[in-house]
Enzyme design. Structure first.
Site, short mmCIF file in Angstrom:
data_model
loop_
_atom_site.label_atom_id
_atom_site.label_comp_id
_atom_site.label_asym_id
_atom_site.label_seq_id
_atom_site.Cartn_x
_atom_site.Cartn_y
_atom_site.Cartn_z
N ASP A 82 0.74 -1.26 0.02
CA ASP A 82 0.04 0.02 0.14
C ASP A 82 0.85 1.23 0.15
O ASP A 82 2.04 1.27 0.28
CB ASP A 82 -1.03 0.11 1.07
CG ASP A 82 -0.10 -0.13 2.69
OD1 ASP A 82 0.55 -1.20 2.60
OD2 ASP A 82 -0.52 0.69 3.58
N GLU A 144 -0.14 -1.20 5.77
CA GLU A 144 0.87 -0.88 6.68
C GLU A 144 0.84 0.82 6.99
O GLU A 144 1.16 0.92 8.05
CB GLU A 144 2.24 -1.29 5.92
CG GLU A 144 3.43 -0.93 6.99
CD GLU A 144 3.92 0.39 6.91
OE1 GLU A 144 4.80 0.64 7.74
OE2 GLU A 144 3.63 1.29 6.12
#
Length: 383
Positions: A82, A144
């Site tokens: 991400d 994350e």
């Protein structure tokens, strides 16, 4: 034999082209499945056994565990798929593409940290025809940048299992063995609204919050007396009063006030114990001020991280790079890898100074050294 896969830079371009923003705001948040599926396709063609694991109740987000070889030990090369949100108008080039310019590789996630995966795959390609004695695992996680739910779920599931893990966050290829933890909390004070002309008509929550803030700052001073680690640039735990909201009009006694703060604990400190101390300090203040005071977590805690400096992984990384393993200020998924029983370091190409801002880039001259470094790690822990 493996099927042909794209070149390293083509893989990087394709990953950057897939939007995978992770955010606490629903306005920005997207899934990461297209990135995961693309990685799984490439790794499967190289002979890796790929398992895509959707996050609980979030089908558009998933982790990937790709394994080459078998055995009880081995090496995990880990990264997150991400990115943070972005403002396209502030970029000088397309953020959702790889742009090579001035010996730099520009694009959202180029350094933090989609760019790590093509480098890991390129390193792994050198070992496809060799029988690995221990498994090589490429781990790709979700979320994350916001909740770390991808790594949290893996830790709860007890996988993957290996001997050591290297998280490829941008560290300019220098080994990192420590970072601080993160806790972000909100304190809400509820008093009683009333007409400002007569203070007896209400109980001012903003004035009560002033007392709470003073007590938090006193607590910060106590923590900084109790804990110190000179290896960090900021050697003490920090507590930042980040934002405050309260009241609605100058001529009305403030009935409610809320404060958000951030606390960064050193290795050796425990977030849960710190939070309990804060709760115990707030209780007598609520009674003294005759208000309601509540504490709630804004994000799930991330514990501080520390890897033993004498571990084989740390010593070997120091030998390969010529740099002593050091601490950093930012947090990573390393504590969750340690929960899985792995010695862990953070080490990858690119600079954290380029992350989370327009025109993010990875220096081109770090790509081949990163490939070479990962090859040496694979040889050491998998052959």
């Amino acid at each position: 034999m493996s099927q042909p896969i794209p070149s390293l830079l083509t893989m990087m371009h394709e990953l950057l082209s897939e939007i995978s923003v992770s955010s606490t705001s629903a306005q920005w948040d997207t899934g990461n499945r297209r990135v995961i599926d693309k990685l799984a396709g490439w790794l499967n063609s190289l002979g890796f056994q790929c398992e895509i694991i959707p996050l609980t109740n979030r089908g558009n987000k998933a982790n990937l565990i790709a394994t080459l070889g078998s055995g009880p030990g081995g090496l995990v090369l880990a990264g997150h798929t991400d990115t943070v949100p972005f403002n396209e108008e502030r970029w000088d080039m397309n953020p959702l593409a790889l742009t090579e310019q001035d010996n730099k590789l520009f694009g959202l996630g180029s350094t933090d940290m989609k760019g790590f995966f093509p480098i890991a795959i390129e390193a792994a390609k050198s070992f496809l025809e060799q029988p690995l004695q221990q498994p090589l695992i490429i781990l790709a996680t979700a979320d994350e940048e916001s909740s770390m739910d991808g790594a949290r779920e893996l830790a709860a599931q007890g996988r993957p299992k290996a001997r050591v893990a290297v998280i490829g966050e941008p560290t300019d290829l220098k080994p990192i063995r420590m970072h601080k933890g993160i806790m972000m909390e909100a304190i809400t004070v509820v008093g009683r609204a009333g007409h400002s002309s007569n203070p007896a008509l209400g109980n001012n929550a903003m004035e009560a919050m002033h007392v709470v803030m003073s007590d938090l700052l006193a607590f910060r001073a106590q923590l900084q007396q109790r804990y110190n680690n000179p290896l960090f640039d900021v050697a003490v735990p920090t507590l930042n009063l980040g934002c405050i909201h309260g009241g609605d009009n100058p001529n009305r006694i403030c009935g409610q006030c809320e404060l958000h703060f951030d606390l960064r604990a050193l290795p050796g400190m425990d977030n849960s114990e710190i939070r309990y101390e804060i709760e115990q300090r707030l209780k007598p203040l609520a009674a003294q001020l005759n208000v309601n005071i509540s504490l709630r977590s804004l994000v799930k805690h991330i514990q501080p991280f520390e890897q033993n400096p004498d571990s084989e992984l740390v010593k070997y990384a120091e030998q390969l790079t010529g740099h002593s393993a050091a601490p950093v200020a930012f947090a990573t998924e390393a504590p969750f890898m340690q929960q899985l029983g792995m010695d862990t370091i953070v080490m990858g190409p690119g600079s954290i100074d380029q992350a989370h801002q327009p025109n993010e880039y990875m220096a081109l001259n770090q790509v081949q050294p990163a490939v070479d470094l990962l090859r040496q790690l694979i040889a050491r822990f998998c052959l």
